[in-house]
Structure formats: structure tokens, C-alpha cells
Design an enzyme around this catalytic site. Structure first.
Site, PDB file in Angstrom:
ATOM      1  N   THR A  85       6.914  -4.939  36.747  1.00  0.00           N
ATOM      2  CA  THR A  85       8.123  -4.460  36.068  1.00  0.00           C
ATOM      3  C   THR A  85       9.214  -5.516  35.935  1.00  0.00           C
ATOM      4  O   THR A  85       9.418  -6.357  36.793  1.00  0.00           O
ATOM      5  CB  THR A  85       8.743  -3.232  36.792  1.00  0.00           C
ATOM      6  N   THR A 117       7.107  -2.398  31.764  1.00  0.00           N
ATOM      7  CA  THR A 117       6.130  -2.616  32.841  1.00  0.00           C
ATOM      8  C   THR A 117       4.719  -2.295  32.397  1.00  0.00           C
ATOM      9  O   THR A 117       4.519  -1.530  31.437  1.00  0.00           O
ATOM     10  CB  THR A 117       6.477  -1.698  34.039  1.00  0.00           C
ATOM     11  N   THR A 129      12.986  -1.843  39.846  1.00  0.00           N
ATOM     12  CA  THR A 129      11.593  -2.256  39.957  1.00  0.00           C
ATOM     13  C   THR A 129      11.125  -1.800  41.337  1.00  0.00           C
ATOM     14  O   THR A 129      11.912  -1.810  42.279  1.00  0.00           O
ATOM     15  CB  THR A 129      11.428  -3.782  39.833  1.00  0.00           C
ATOM     16  N   GLY A 130       9.871  -1.407  41.439  1.00  0.00           N
ATOM     17  CA  GLY A 130       9.372  -0.955  42.739  1.00  0.00           C
ATOM     18  C   GLY A 130       8.558   0.307  42.607  1.00  0.00           C
ATOM     19  O   GLY A 130       7.994   0.590  41.542  1.00  0.00           O
ATOM     20  N   SER A 140       2.366  -8.356  35.422  1.00  0.00           N
ATOM     21  CA  SER A 140       3.074  -7.109  35.767  1.00  0.00           C
ATOM     22  C   SER A 140       3.651  -6.406  34.549  1.00  0.00           C
ATOM     23  O   SER A 140       4.210  -5.322  34.670  1.00  0.00           O
ATOM     24  CB  SER A 140       4.210  -7.419  36.742  1.00  0.00           C
ATOM     25  N   ARG A 156      -1.168   7.878  34.222  1.00  0.00           N
ATOM     26  CA  ARG A 156      -0.041   7.872  35.180  1.00  0.00           C
ATOM     27  C   ARG A 156       1.136   7.099  34.567  1.00  0.00           C
ATOM     28  O   ARG A 156       0.981   6.010  34.054  1.00  0.00           O
ATOM     29  CB  ARG A 156      -0.473   7.210  36.480  1.00  0.00           C
TER      30      ARG A 156
HETATM   31  N1  GLY Z   1       8.206   0.681  38.824  1.00  0.00           N
HETATM   32  C1  GLY Z   1       7.081   0.627  38.003  1.00  0.00           C
HETATM   33  C2  GLY Z   1       6.097   1.669  38.233  1.00  0.00           C
HETATM   34  O1  GLY Z   1       6.026   2.239  39.315  1.00  0.00           O
HETATM   35  O2  GLY Z   1       5.326   1.940  37.344  1.00  0.00           O
END
Ligand code: GLY
Length: 393
Positions: A232, A250, A283-284, A84, A260
Site C-alpha cells: 500500500t 494497493t 497502510t497496514g 505492494s 477480499r
Molecule cells: N492496507 C492494505 C490492505 O490491507 O489491503
């Protein structure tokens, strides 16, 4: 009618509370009396657990709060098995790992950020280098990579064999519409049909086996194909003097469109630190957190007097409000906030409770290293975001 000065302030406070209620669409508890926490303290996403001791030792040795936080987050960045973050992070739709990070240094009120960085694993340190060695706050893409190399960071291949195989599994079944919209809740959005999920699972497990993914890793790989994770790690640290810093790093959303960036490199969304108040991170689901400027919202709520837990809840309620409380949309969103007030009071809050016994957790070190369970807003499980890709069988 005469109104006393005291009554005026009481009335204003009540009006402010009502305004807050209108804004969030839900009742926000009134500010509680602040209960101080314990200093120093480190609060972090659960994948930082193994690295808390070395950060704690650094802090005890007089390390700066940001350097202590970096001791934590570079653990998963360096670990090829943590898919991650950093080395071994799950790649974008073209199979290229792109990393994001931002940091805020409370004592000097500075910030640094990098987005969409390829070939450099320790983007947390690169974000700090942007803060320390440039007059900018944010560098992205190729420019950020070249800056990192100029600062002595080695270029390396970040795609591990494990991540390549899981990406290959995703590529075998993905449709060309996975990332091209619409956003959850857009007028033309409909919830995906999960009806054939069982059938898809079995077929994907077979394909994972044929790709050479070891048996013990297959279910995890299939889950990541069907529900691309956002990974993340965030870490916030307060030292004995109440100085605070925060950092988030992340590999972002798995299988994303190249370029992105999510919330992690966005100061105010993935991380925000104000030395007068405290620090918060997330995180999320990055897109959702950007829309509510989650970390900044939380720090501002603490500035108004909310306890860390209530401040975190306020940001979660804003996400709920953005989706007009529609659980059909919200079940595709996952969000955890890590909240630290500068006096050491802290909280972890999550949007969903998860399955019984699987409520999201976070980790803390204040002399005693431990895992704690987040307070959650909604009872139930997230199905992860975004919707299950269209698998043609
Ligand atoms: N929270 C990490 C992301 O959406 O890239």
C-alpha cells in the site's frame, strides 16, 4: 445551584474529555493549541519518496491537489519492482493480482473508489475516473475493470515473474486454512506457534533457490511467504490555499482469498479527506483499520482540536482497545497512519516501534524533500498479520 454559562461549557468540555477517555479506553490528551504547518505540503508512505519531486513540481505548476497526489502514487503503481502496489503487486491465493484504491477530492467534496480490480495497473486513476465520470462512489471487480477499459485504461498482465515466483513459493508451503479464519481475537483464536520458525526459514530459503529466486531476493521472498504483507501507498496533499486531497492504492494482502478487499478502497478507512479539516490515510492491516474507520476517526479527532499526531494516536488506541490491550493479539497487527491538517501541520504514527533503528518512516515534501520517523504507540515489533501459515515441517 447556579452554574454560569462559562462554567457550563468548561464542565461540558471536561465531560467530553472523559467520554473520549471511556471510548478509547485510554487517556486522550486534551486538545492542544493548534500550531500551523507550512503550505504547500505532501505527506506520503515511504515508498513514494522517489516520486515526491515530480508531484512537487506539478503542485508548483498549479496542479490540483488530487492530481499531485496521483503523481506520487502512480510511481509505485507503474514500478514492476514494487510488489505492494499496481504492476507487480503480490497476487491472491490463485495467483491473480487484484488491486484496490480510493481517493477524496477536498475542493469539490467528491470521492471515488475501486476494489478487487484485475488487469489494470493504475487503479488510483480509475478511482478518480469513477469520481469524475459516474454518479457512483465505488465500483468493484469485473464491473470496475470494464468501466476502466471503457475509459481507455489498457488491460495488461500485472503478474511479474518475480511476484509469480514468490507466489509459487507460498503455494508450495501454504495450508488450506490460511485465510479462512478465525479473526485475531475471536473466541477460538490462538496465537500461532512460532517455535519452528528457524527450521522453516532454512527450508524455505532452499526452496526459493530451487524456484530460481535470485539469492539477494530470497530472504525477502521467504519473509513475505511467512508474514504476508499488505503493501500500500497513501498520499495526502495540501496546496498553498489549504485545499486538500488524499489517495490510497494497493495490491492488498498477499495471498488473499479472491475478492477480499482491505481498507484501501474504503472511504473513511484507507483514506478520508474533509476540506474543512484535513486528510488522513493508512497502510497496514486492512481488516483492523476497517473496524476503527481509521482515516475518518483521525479527521474527526482533528476537527475536535487534536493535533495531527494525537489524532493519529487516537485511531491507534482504538485498535488497541478493540483487542483489549492484548499484546498477544496486537503483535500480529501493523498500522501506520499519515495525517495532514489543512494548514499544513502533519504527522506519521505507527502502532509499533519496530526493532531499534527500524521505526516505520514516512516522507514529506514542503519545499524540502525528506524522510521522517513515525511516532509510535507500542514499544516492540509486529510479527505481521496474519499468523504464520502452517508449514508441514
Ligand atoms: N492496507 C492494505 C490492505 O490491507 O489491503
Amino acid at each position: 445551584m447556579e452554574i454560569s454559562r462559562r462554567k457550563f461549557f468548561a464542565t461540558s468540555a471536561a465531560a467530553a474529555a472523559i467520554a473520549e477517555q471511556d471510548l478509547a479506553g485510554q487517556t486522550t490528551p486534551p486538545p492542544a493549541a493548534a500550531k500551523p504547518g507550512k503550505l504547500p505540503v505532501i505527506i506520503c508512505a515511504a515508498n513514494g519518496y522517489k516520486y515526491l519531486d515530480r508531484a512537487w513540481a506539478a503542485l508548483q505548476g498549479g496542479a490540483d491537489t488530487l492530481d499531485a497526489a496521483i503523481e506520487v502514487v502512480t510511481g509505485p503503481e507503474d514500478d514492476p519492482k514494487d510488489d505492494s502496489v499496481g504492476l507487480g503487486g503480490l497476487p491472491n491465493e490463485e495467483g491473480v493480482v487484484e488491486l484496490d484504491s480510493c481517493c477524496m477530492h477536498g475542493p469539490t467534496r467528491r470521492a471515488g473508489s475501486v476494489g478487487g480490480v484485475r488487469n489494470i495497473k493504475n487503479v488510483s486513476r480509475v478511482a478518480k475516473a469513477v469520481m469524475e465520470h459516474t454518479g457512483h462512489v465505488m465500483l468493484v471487480g469485473d464491473g470496475a475493470e470494464r468501466f476502466a477499459v471503457s475509459m481507455g485504461f489498457p488491460r495488461e498482465n500485472l503478474l511479474t515473474e518475480h511476484s509469480r515466483k514468490v507466489w509459487t513459493l507460498w503455494r508450495e508451503v501454504h495450508s488450506n486454512q490460511d485465510w479462512w479464519g478465525p479473526q485475531i481475537g475471536a473466541p477460538n483464536w490462538t496465537a500461532p506457534d512460532g517455535g519452528t520458525a528457524g527450521k522453516r526459514m532454512n527450508r524455505l530459503v532452499e526452496m526459493a533457490a530451487s524456484l530460481g529466486i535470485p539469492e539477494e531476493e530470497r530472504m525477502d521472498a521467504v519473509r513475505k511467504v511467512l508474514h504476508p504483507p499488505t503493501g500500500t501507498i497513501h498520499c495526502s496533499v495540501a496546496n498553498a490555499m489549504g485545499e486538500v486531497s488524499g489517495i490510497t492504492t494497493t495490491s492488498g494482502l498477499a495471498w488473499k482469498i479472491p475478492g477480499r478487499v482491505g481498507d484501501s478502497p474504503i472511504i473513511g478507512a484507507g483514506c478520508y479527506t474533509d476540506p474543512d479539516v484535513g486528510s488522513a490515510g493508512a497502510t497496514g492491516s486492512g481488516e483492523e483499520n476497517i473496524k476503527v474507520a481509521g482515516a475518518h476517526t483521525i479527521v474527526e479527532a482533528m476537527r475536535r482540536g487534536l493535533e495531527p499526531r494525537e489524532a493519529g494516536m487516537e485511531a491507534l488506541k482504538r485498535i488497541v482497545r478493540f483487542h483489549q490491550d492484548d499484546k498477544n493479539q496486537l503483535r500480529f497487527i501493523g498500522m501506520t497512519y499519515y495525517v495532514l491538517r489543512k494548514d499544513g501541520a502533519y504527522a506519521g504514527v505507527a502502532l509499533w516501534s519496530g526493532k531499534p533503528g527500524q521505526t516505520p518512516r514516512y516522507v514529506v515534501h514542503d519545499g524540502e524533500k525528506r524522510t521522517e520517523t513515525c511516532t509510535y504507540l507500542l514499544e516492540g515489533e509486529t510479527r505481521g498479520w496474519p499468523p504464520i501459515p502452517s508449514v508441514p515441517w
